[in-house]
Design an enzyme around this catalytic site. Structure first.
Site, PDB file in Angstrom:
ATOM      1  CB  ALA A 260      -0.921  -0.013   1.222  1.00  0.00           C
ATOM      2  CB  THR A 346      -9.526   0.803  -0.684  1.00  0.00           C
ATOM      3  OG1 THR A 346      -8.306   0.941  -1.395  1.00  0.00           O
ATOM      4  CG2 THR A 346      -9.229   0.760   0.808  1.00  0.00           C
ATOM      5  CG  HIS A 752      -0.433  11.113  -8.670  1.00  0.00           C
ATOM      6  ND1 HIS A 752      -1.473  11.918  -9.085  1.00  0.00           N
ATOM      7  CD2 HIS A 752      -1.004  10.022  -8.115  1.00  0.00           C
ATOM      8  CE1 HIS A 752      -2.626  11.322  -8.795  1.00  0.00           C
ATOM      9  NE2 HIS A 752      -2.358  10.175  -8.212  1.00  0.00           N
TER      10      HIS A 752
END
Length: 1095
Positions: A260, A346, A752
């Site tokens: 994750a 999720t 990102h």
């Protein structure tokens, strides 16, 4: 993050190793706080021999010379004197204040000003750029405008002739040859080691020698799996003024060990507003909104948790955050925003379980610090997650305001800051069960709206003259590219992703497609086979192929590949895919593909006319036609966002998580989504914003275009140019996230890899202003994005450009059994029940005790058996006794029947399990299995009140042997030392041993008749264990008796003797013993007498 800055010393050490003599190797020594100068000089003896040295900080500080942070031309004494006023001291650069704690010392290189040069290599989407300037040093000025540039297109080699003719045209003639060789070698190292930026200023050339004086560099962290052996152990320093707190370092370590994404950056420990946000894009947007609404000075942190973290990982993240939050009080109390967009895959309830555990752990601190909590989340199982959070709010003693997808994502920020009223009664959406199972649905053969019925035909019949060429160096969009997906699109999925495939097929079904979009799967780790999936109510089989060529050849109608290959294999599999002309679109889900490899994928895709979506994307969808993987989330979100039929709005974003939020925003404010694509968060996505916006511009069914850009890169400027040139004339609503970056005193990498501004024009604020100037509709903040979309949509409806169509119910898709059970909608009797072990959570539990606690407390094998066999923690003396029993019963030589059988099987070539089983099958009343029987006989007699003599006489009358009495070898005069050892322990540690005392009295009677009728080890363990069960205080009398009756005591012998049997098996294999044949002379052959001949 992909490109990460490295220490100067790290970069120079890499050049020393890989330049192969094209430059003088750098002698360089590190100096940190608490340095031992004597040791440092022993490790770097040149420090004492060099007359002049240079010392400078190595902490990612730019323009060190102008800041007075370089001392040159001094000896070691001068270095020490200069460092005395620098090392360990705080220093301010602009708005950032940090501690100077890492310096480097190098030999001073005497040279003239005209011997200094400037070299820089960096990369962009289509090429590597080499900058060269014939002057170097701190006064070089605007090097971008001065330097000569040489482009090396991706996939091509550096032409040494071009280096000399283009780059070195103004370099001194006597230095050109050395510079040319150095630059060629430097570029080779740049590519080989996956640098993304490498600057040397100054580069000094004296005669034929080249010296690298000052250097700054970044490398692609994602290439670690390729370059680890070359890089060695690299540390990535934080930006100056941003030293990691212990808590930040802890989260960074959790992130490194997890699949994750867990990020935490502390901005202001005394801040009032704290965030715990799910999703990379969402985390930026929440920070933006807080700043836009005036909360910048009170924003305490930036961070995210995403990528389906487990309950335990979320708990650790939340616990760390709450620990920081409750260190200092604030007079106005504190605010915790638990936010996020609409998750694609999720499980919201699972992550909320971890957060809720942390909230309960910090209950008193949260009350003390007057914390108010605002929650907004949606996605798979969000109903249960929100219900649990509301329940906590009712009992925690802390105000918790909970909202779902019916509320705009950032509305809770305005509520928290007092800019918006908190609804008294929050609206509740229908539950998943009700939403998915409407009353008496009828599957319509017609499309749900008139716009949908014509969409595929219109797209396929459009004139190719409407096709457009992407701005920059994008490939020309052909017919396939202009229409990526239709209602008949067929796809192949790479990877064993059953959940994603089932989601795609459920989407197909709810869109009323005639057949599934997924025709095959590729999984190279298994042989060809078939996987079962559901098509509505019916079960169907999808073929799975080991080889890509087989899949392509057998399914020539497939034109889309959705690859879930890992970052290590995505490049190879994608390159292989593009060798098959039938594939026109590839979606790469993996995050973290090295940038050099991604650029090669883009190059080949442009050559082949293939559209790549990703990497680092959830994908995209075309409403009513096709969706990629997990795009759109669960079916309840697909239905609530009306993605089963086309609307009039098309969007493109970088963030996959935010694409789902856009689906929701668009559905709440317009007639819905027509198409949406998340191009991916990596620095070089396979397609750009403009690739898709030009498709939307050419598609007559798209009436409104939405762009969700972000800080970093310049792709949004291509849209501005296209709007100014009228290549894009449809209304565009645009917003670039990352406006909060201006408040950070040092560089912050957002969620990102591409979300990092390298120039003022790349900031979100600059882009938003430029987009507005170009004619795009730009809201004041993301909080107003929905309002801006609705206003523009209403204008299009009012003008007749959009004609809303009546809604029709989509067909019902049955809910998967496992998901329905997780949502608590159904119940089913379990096939098995267990009360000793649970492996479902973050760590294994033995009778409720985490395995980590078992090792921390050194419970040992006896402690583990006490948990697994007795479901409770027995006293230490009891668990030690269990271990002693296992030790004394482990083996009794090769002659006993069990060991003999094991040996014979082993020598017959049987495997370990077969040999062990053979030995275990001999255990019974005659061999080793007397523990239970002995315990039962002795305890029954003792409980009936029989004196030992009466017990012996009663057994004699019944003709029964007394189990546990007697030994073939040992006697009262030659005692069994195993029994002696156990006897001493029991007498010393057991609180009482009445049954053992009773058995010893019986032994006195039996040995008076024959000395070998002693209490043997089986009998001793049996009666002693009964004393343990009855007198340790952990069991009732009934429980003790039950454990005796169900065979617990014999289990001790079975477990202990298994160790010995395994030892005999290994011993025979090690000795390489052959097949056993019993000798004739040890067999008594008794044949029947010869019969007389018949009369």
């Amino acid at each position: 993050m992909s490109a990460k800055a490295i220490h100067e010393i790290t970069g120079k050490q890499l050049l020393n190793k890989f330049l192969h003599g094209e430059a003088v190797k750098n002698n360089i020594a590190e100096v940190e706080e608490g340095v031992n100068w004597e040791t440092l000089c022993q490790e770097n003896p040149w420090l004492l021999s060099e007359q002049k040295l240079v010392v400078k900080p190595d902490q990612l500080i730019k323009r060190r010379g102008k800041l007075g942070l370089i001392k040159a031309g001094v000896d070691l004494k001068g270095v020490k004197e200069w460092l005395a006023n620098k090392l360990g001291k705080n220093f301010t650069i602009g708005a950032a204040t940090g501690r100077l704690k890492h310096f480097v010392i190098e030999p001073f290189v005497p040279h003239k000003q005209e011997e200094e040069f400037y070299v820089c290599i960096y990369s962009h989407r289509y090429a590597d750029i080499i900058l060269f300037y014939h002057e170097g040093g701190i006064d070089i000025g605007d090097v971008d405008s001065k330097a000569v540039k040489l482009d090396i297109p991706v996939g091509e080699e550096l032409d040494s002739g071009a280096v000399t003719s283009k780059l070195l045209s103004k370099a001194p003639a006597n230095s050109k040859e050395a510079l040319q060789k150095f630059i060629v070698a430097l570029y080779g190292v740049y590519k080989e080691l996956h640098f993304t930026y490498l600057e040397i200023n100054p580069l000094v050339v004296t005669g034929s020698k080249i010296y690298v004086l000052d250097m700054a560099a970044k490398i692609d962290q994602c290439a670690e799996y390729l370059c680890k052996s070359k890089w060695g152990d690299i540390q990535f320093p934080p930006p100056f003024g941003r030293d990691l707190l212990p808590e930040e370092a802890y989260i960074a370590d959790l992130d490194a060990k997890s699949g994750a994404s867990l990020k935490l950056t502390i901005l202001n420990k005394k801040g009032r507003i704290w965030t715990m946000v799910a999703g990379g894009g969402a985390s930026v947007i929440y920070a933006d909104t807080i700043c836009d609404l005036g909360g910048a000075s009170e924003l305490a942190n930036y961070g995210e948790y995403s990528g389906a973290p487990s309950e335990q990982q979320t708990f650790e993240y939340a616990k760390t955050l709450l620990g920081l939050m409750t260190q200092e009080e604030h007079p106005d109390g504190k605010i915790l925003i638990i936010g996020g967009g609409i998750a694609n895959f999720t499980n919201v309830a699972t992550t909320f379980k971890g957060i809720i555990r942390a909230l309960w752990d910090f209950q008193q601190q949260l009350i003390k610090f007057n914390v108010k909590i605002y929650v907004r989340r949606a996605g798979p199982n969000y109903q249960e997650g929100l219900r649990s959070m509301r329940e906590v709010g009712d009992n925690l003693g802390v105000p918790i305001h909970v909202f779902g997808p019916e509320t705009h994502m950032t509305a809770i920020v305005a509520m928290a800051l007092g800019k918006r009223d908190i609804p008294i009664q929050q609206p509740r959406l229908k539950t998943t069960a009700n939403f998915l199972l409407p009353d008496s649905p009828v599957r319509s053969k017609q499309s749900c709206s008139s716009s949908r019925s014509n969409s595929s035909a219109d797209l396929e019949s459009m004139n190719t003259s409407k096709n457009a060429q992407a701005a920059g160096k994008g490939h020309v969009l052909g017919e396939k590219d202009m229409c990526l997906f239709t209602a008949s699109t067929k796809a192949i999925v790479w990877g064993m992703q059953q959940r994603a495939v089932q989601g795609m097929m459920d989407y197909d079904y709810v869109c009323s497609r005639k057949d599934p979009s997924v025709v095959a799967m590729i999984y190279p780790l298994t042989g060809d086979h078939k996987q079962k999936f559901y098509w509505g109510h019916k079960e169907i089989l999808i073929p799975v192929y080991k080889n890509m060529a087989d899949a392509m050849n057998k399914h020539p109608n497939a034109e889309v590949l959705v690859t879930f290959a890992s970052l290590r294999s995505a490049y190879e599999s994608t390159m292989e895919t593009m060798d098959f002309p039938q594939i026109r679109t590839i979606a790469i889900i993996a995050e973290g593909i090295p940038e050099n490899l991604t650029r090669q994928l883009i190059k080949k895709a442009n050559e082949k006319g293939v559209t790549i979506i990703g990497p680092a994307t959830v994908g995209g969808l075309k409403a009513g036609c096709f969706k990629i993987g997990n795009t759109g989330g669960m079916l309840d979100n697909i239905l609530s966002s009306k993605l089963y039929r086309p609307g009039s709005v098309a969007y493109v974003s970088r963030s996959g998580g935010m694409s789902n939020e856009l689906n929701n925003i668009i559905a709440l404010n317009t007639n819905g989504v027509y198409e949406g694509v998340a191009i991916g968060g990596d620095r070089y996505p396979g397609t750009t914003f403009m690739d898709h916006i030009l498709r939307y511009q050419a598609d007559p069914d798209v009436k409104l275009i939405i762009l969700l850009g972000e800080v970093g890169g310049t792709e949004e400027y291509q849209l501005m140019n296209a709007m100014k040139d009228k290549k894009v004339n449809k209304p565009v609503v645009a917003w670039c996230i990352g406006t909060c970056a201006k408040m950070f005193t040092s560089e912050v990498q957002f969620g990102h890899a591409g979300a990092c501004a390298n120039a003022s024009s790349e900031t979100a604020g600059a882009k938003n202003a430029a987009l507005k100037e170009a004619g795009a509709i730009v809201p004041k903040s993301f909080d107003e994005l929905g309002t801006s979309i609705k206003e523009e949509y209403d204008k299009l409806v009012a003008s007749g450009v959009i004609v809303p169509q009546p809604e029709q119910a989509p067909p019902t898709v049955p809910m998967d059994y496992n998901w329905a059970r997780e949502l608590g909608l159904i119940r089913k009797p379990a096939s098995f029940m267990t009360s000793i072990c649970d492996e479902r959570g973050q760590e294994l539990l033995y009778a409720g005790i985490p395995i980590t606690d078992i090792f921390k407390e050194d419970m040992g094998i006896g402690g583990v058996l006490s948990l697994l066999w007795f479901q409770r923690r027995l006293p230490r003396y009891a668990t030690k006794f269990i271990e002693m029993c296992l030790m004394v019963t482990a083996d009794h030589g090769p002659a006993v029947s069990g060991a003999h059988n094991t040996i014979v099987c082993a020598r017959a070539g049987k495997d370990l399990i077969s040999s062990l089983t053979s030995g275990l099958l001999t255990i019974g009343d005659r061999f080793g299995g007397a523990l239970d029987a002995a315990a039962k006989q002795f305890s029954d007699a003792y409980d009936l009140g029989l004196i030992p003599m009466e017990f012996v006489n009663d057994m004699r009358k019944k003709g029964k042997l007394i189990m546990g009495i007697g030994h073939r070898v040992k006697s009262i005069n030659n005692p069994d030392m195993r029994v002696v050892i156990l006897m001493d322990y029991v007498k010393k540690h057991f609180p009482s041993s009445p049954l053992l005392d009773y058995a010893l009295e019986v032994e006195k009677i039996t040995t008076s008749k024959k000395p070998n009728l002693i209490l043997n080890v089986d009998g001793f363990i049996g009666v002693a264990f009964v004393d343990l069960l009855r007198n340790c205080g952990c069991f009732t009398r009934e429980e003790s008796q039950e454990y005796i009756e169900i065979g617990t005591l014999n289990a001790l012998f079975v477990l202990g003797r298994s160790m010995g049997f395994i030892g005999h098996y290994l011993d025979q294999k090690r000795l390489k013993q052959g097949l056993y044949r019993h000798p004739w002379d040890d067999i008594s052959y008794v044949m029947p007498e010869t019969l007389n001949e018949p009369q």
